[in-house]
Scaffold this motif. Sequence first.
Motif, PDB file in Angstrom:
ATOM      1  N   LYS A  24     -11.805  -0.511   2.753  1.00 61.16           N
ATOM      2  CA  LYS A  24     -12.420  -0.475   4.194  1.00 61.16           C
ATOM      3  C   LYS A  24     -12.241  -0.872   5.348  1.00 61.16           C
ATOM      4  CE  LYS A  24     -16.345  -1.097   2.137  1.00 61.16           C
ATOM      5  NZ  LYS A  24     -16.483  -0.989   1.356  1.00 61.16           N
TER       6      LYS A  24
ATOM      7  N   ASP B  50     -12.860 -10.570  -1.197  1.00 64.68           N
ATOM      8  CA  ASP B  50     -11.440 -10.094  -2.006  1.00 64.68           C
ATOM      9  C   ASP B  50     -10.560 -11.195  -3.092  1.00 64.68           C
ATOM     10  OD1 ASP B  50      -9.732  -7.647  -2.493  1.00 64.68           O
ATOM     11  OD2 ASP B  50      -8.499  -8.704  -1.284  1.00 64.68           O
TER      12      ASP B  50
ATOM     13  N   TYR C 107       0.938  -1.055   0.236  1.00 71.91           N
ATOM     14  CA  TYR C 107       0.037  -0.090  -0.076  1.00 71.91           C
ATOM     15  C   TYR C 107       0.729   1.514   0.017  1.00 71.91           C
ATOM     16  CZ  TYR C 107      -4.390  -3.015   2.227  1.00 71.91           C
ATOM     17  OH  TYR C 107      -4.734  -3.774   2.134  1.00 71.91           O
TER      18      TYR C 107
HETATM   19  N1  LIG Z   1      -4.502   2.303   0.537  1.00 74.58           N
HETATM   20  C1  LIG Z   1      -4.345   0.394  -0.466  1.00 74.58           C
HETATM   21  N2  LIG Z   1      -3.252   0.432  -1.010  1.00 74.58           N
HETATM   22  C2  LIG Z   1      -3.591  -0.449  -2.281  1.00 74.58           C
HETATM   23  N3  LIG Z   1      -4.474  -1.395  -1.895  1.00 74.58           N
HETATM   24  C3  LIG Z   1      -5.188  -1.394  -1.220  1.00 74.58           C
HETATM   25  C4  LIG Z   1      -5.423  -0.287  -0.333  1.00 74.58           C
HETATM   26  N4  LIG Z   1      -6.238  -0.857   0.473  1.00 74.58           N
HETATM   27  C5  LIG Z   1      -6.806  -1.949   0.549  1.00 74.58           C
HETATM   28  N5  LIG Z   1      -6.844  -2.301  -0.289  1.00 74.58           N
HETATM   29  C6  LIG Z   1      -6.512  -3.596  -1.487  1.00 74.58           C
HETATM   30  O1  LIG Z   1      -8.219  -3.188  -2.341  1.00 74.58           O
HETATM   31  C7  LIG Z   1      -8.184  -4.603  -1.879  1.00 74.58           C
HETATM   32  C8  LIG Z   1      -9.708  -3.692  -1.498  1.00 74.58           C
HETATM   33  O2  LIG Z   1      -9.224  -4.277   0.203  1.00 74.58           O
HETATM   34  P1  LIG Z   1     -10.928  -4.617   1.142  1.00 74.58           P
HETATM   35  O3  LIG Z   1     -11.536  -5.630   1.057  1.00 74.58           O
HETATM   36  O4  LIG Z   1     -10.352  -3.825   2.291  1.00 74.58           O
HETATM   37  O5  LIG Z   1     -12.533  -3.713   0.472  1.00 74.58           O
HETATM   38  P2  LIG Z   1     -13.651  -3.381   1.591  1.00 74.58           P
HETATM   39  O6  LIG Z   1     -13.944  -2.188   0.761  1.00 74.58           O
HETATM   40  O7  LIG Z   1     -13.849  -3.537   2.711  1.00 74.58           O
HETATM   41  O8  LIG Z   1     -14.473  -4.084   0.029  1.00 74.58           O
HETATM   42  P3  LIG Z   1     -16.348  -4.893   0.901  1.00 74.58           P
HETATM   43  O9  LIG Z   1     -17.047  -3.455   0.388  1.00 74.58           O
HETATM   44  O10 LIG Z   1     -16.086  -5.603  -0.517  1.00 74.58           O
HETATM   45  O11 LIG Z   1     -15.639  -5.542   1.825  1.00 74.58           O
HETATM   46  C9  LIG Z   1      -7.792  -5.317  -0.923  1.00 74.58           C
HETATM   47  O12 LIG Z   1      -6.960  -6.147  -1.781  1.00 74.58           O
HETATM   48  C10 LIG Z   1      -7.012  -4.545  -0.668  1.00 74.58           C
HETATM   49  O13 LIG Z   1      -5.643  -5.312  -0.082  1.00 74.58           O
END
Ligand SMILES: Nc1ncnc2c1ncn2[C@@H]1O[C@H](COP(=O)(O)OP(=O)(O)OP(=O)(O)O)[C@@H](O)[C@H]1O
Length: 857
Positions: A324, A622, A294
């Motif tokens: 998130k 994910d 990240y």
């Molecule tokens: N700052 C960042 N830079 C790069 N990749 C990121 C970053 N933050 C999260 N990710 C990646 O983005 C993907 C999605 O993140 P995450 O599962 O937290 O999404 P979410 O918003 O919780 O989705 P959902 O609503 O489907 O639960 C993951 O693979 C995570 O590793």
Amino acid sequence: MGNNMNKNRGRQEGLSASDKSDDDNDVTNGVGVNKTRKGYNDNDNNDNESKDMSNNNYNNRMNNRMDNRMDNRMNHNTRQNMNNNTNSQYGNSQYGNSQYNNNERSRYKPPMVRGQDNSNNNNYNRPNYNRRGGEDGESFNRGFGRDNENKFGNNRALKKDNEDGTVRTFAIEEEHGERRPAFGREDNNKRFTRDGQNRGFGREGGGNNLFYRNFKVPKTAWATRDNRRYYGERNEDVYTNESTEKGVNFELYDSIPVDLKGYNCDNIVPVDSFQDSSLNLNEILLANIKRVNYDKTTPIQKYSLSIIMNKNDLIGVAQTGSGKTAGYLLPIINHMLMTGPPNHTFYEENNKSYNYYYNRVCLPIALILAPTRELAVQIFCDAKKFCFETGIKPVVLYGGSSIRIQLTNLDKGADIIIATPGRLNDILEKGKIKLFLTSFLVLDEADRMLDMGFSPQIRCIVNDFDMPGNDRDGHSNENKLEYKKYVNEVVKRQTIMFSATFKKEIQVLAKEYLCNYTFLSVGRVGSTNEYIKQNLIYVEENDKCNSLVDLLNENNNGLTIIFVETKRKTSYIERFLQNQRLNAVAIHGDKTQDERERALKLFKKGVKNILVATDVAARGLDISNIKHVINFDLPNNIDDYIHRIGRTGRAGNIGIATAFVNGDNRNIFRDLLATLEECNQEVPHWFLNLVMKYTASARSNRNYRFGNKPMRNMRGNFSRNNNGGFGNNNYNNNSGFGNYQNNNMNNNGNNFMMNSMDKRNVNNSSNNNFNYNKQSGGFNNNYGNDNYNNNNMSEGRQYNNNNAFGNNHYNNHTNTNNAFSSNKFNKNYNNKKHEYHNNQNNQKAISQNGEENNDAW
Ligand SMILES: Nc1ncnc2c1ncn2[C@@H]1O[C@H](COP(=O)(O)OP(=O)(O)OP(=O)(O)O)[C@@H](O)[C@H]1O
């Protein structure tokens, strides 16, 4: 004798994750008895399987319990008997499975605490569910018992008085300032060290290589919290590259407007980078962030990190796949690293459960609840990544797998617990976890957690146990004051809720748990992103299977997930596709947890590139490389649709979502249309016709909305029914925190983004928006352009044709107060009578909306 003993252990131990009879409340202690259980084999290593389950062995073990050493570490096969009962009446029974005198089947009992009734438990001071090594193969025996002599001999011995007058003795060692119990043979004069040399436990000249790994003990106080042992993990075991790599559109997340409302929101400073000095992230955490690649924050993270670190309660809503999870994990872990483990006197005051490895009561600092087991496991994996080498210990608890293994994991300590509510409730009832130090409560997929299905369990977890309260309810419930017995400072609960969707009525329910909260939304609440190309195909019910095969044959790149309405149909489609020689596997709630996990694993690895699933896979998962989501059956509500299609197009990647549509899906038509438009997706004419057909009849049948219903009745109708593509529902469209709509209206032309924290929006000029939107990448609003060209407002055209969010609704708001006159549906469907297309209603709708919005706060 010793041999016999080992043989015996082999049969007794080796419980497997697949041992379903262990599930939930059915936990068998089986300690010190010759109980044979079938199907125990989580190590594929039954070399020590017992041939002789006789009474002799039992008594041998009883008399020599301190000889129980590390001999069988690799086998997970040693069950220790911590029982004093050398005259056991069960000895004669080959299958006598109780260590108690009451001949009851042995069950896991909650730990004894001072003052607890000890009658009927003569031989039993603490429950001794079968303690084994963890899932990672770090199996070991505990060589400490309750003899009055110190069998360890060489080390400083810690003696503890038991309630029955006996003295429990165990050895400790102090190394790097850490105290931990020593295991070892009686003749063990060697002391073991962290670097794996000269360890004194285990087989002579041998031992478990896994156990001897060369782990560096973190210098944080968490590593040795409450005298526990540190279990290191290998880098490659934690960072498995399973999550999604960020895609080409990742940078475009920044173009999504962010809206911040509520408590203390003026003081929240967004952070673009994890290195930002205002965040002051711990070095170890920064290193872990680097390990997951990240480099900059997503919009939700920009704000949530600051908000959570400011100790505010939070509702965070952002598109699927926008990060998130890290948005709440990072600030929580950082806070924990900053403050260190809390001081408390719990173990001193309840010395029955003083040491780890022996029925330790866990005192987590953070509790994260998720609706599905797979999601809980995924969050756990993320937590492990961020907690790597911090000493903070995350543990996952979920139904469907052996509770015994989970209890064993808890023995090693737990600082962050990630759980599904049902299993957590079970374990809380056993007294294995106390929540009085839990200062972070996170509900992931919060709208789902607060709906009717989970709500009672959540309420029970928060109110019926000892979880601290917040400022609002902290003094109203005695349970919530439990911490006062053990902690000097005030412990308050911070409640954090995240989801991609959050209906307004659920926001109202959420308030029960929140206090002084901030509402953070990225884009419109319940919206999805434009990187998912959404296609609709009209298919009659009985043609769906054929169409599915055609579709899969056309587009079989990457992984595809197919959502189906029922479990039975899921299995049917799985078989159907397999018969078509397609590589499909299914996941649904009727499968065993093992089957579910296996299916997911095969899918993730691409061994099976098609996953047929019910909504159990709709939220949170994910999985990298899901290129296509097919809604074989459309869900009944738009939120489920948003979550389902959100399995693709994550972290700025592009994805495709295809839905089979027919008249049976009428419930979702309007909302689906609104979603397509908002995301600048192509809307087929046949679909518009369908929407018109079914919505018109629905309106006349249901006295729908602005028709005959007085406007006042709109109050409290928070649902997405207020959203959609028709006329004045634009005003209700941003239902979550519609204040910005009102502001826009009042400002007569201020851009929607004005209320966001995004600096670019502050100028609020049409030119800014025009250029900016242009950059964000030419949206094809096939319908929008037509309509807005009729708008006769040049400014309006600029806005609308270049809308950053592809959201014509917003632009209608901003350009004119009589937005409905420019509404495309008026043009496209000018055969309709729009009683609601007049400014009077319009204004009412606005004020109505305003009231609702204020209500939400
Ligand atoms: N700052 C960042 N830079 C790069 N990749 C990121 C970053 N933050 C999260 N990710 C990646 O983005 C993907 C999605 O993140 P995450 O599962 O937290 O999404 P979410 O918003 O919780 O989705 P959902 O609503 O489907 O639960 C993951 O693979 C995570 O590793």
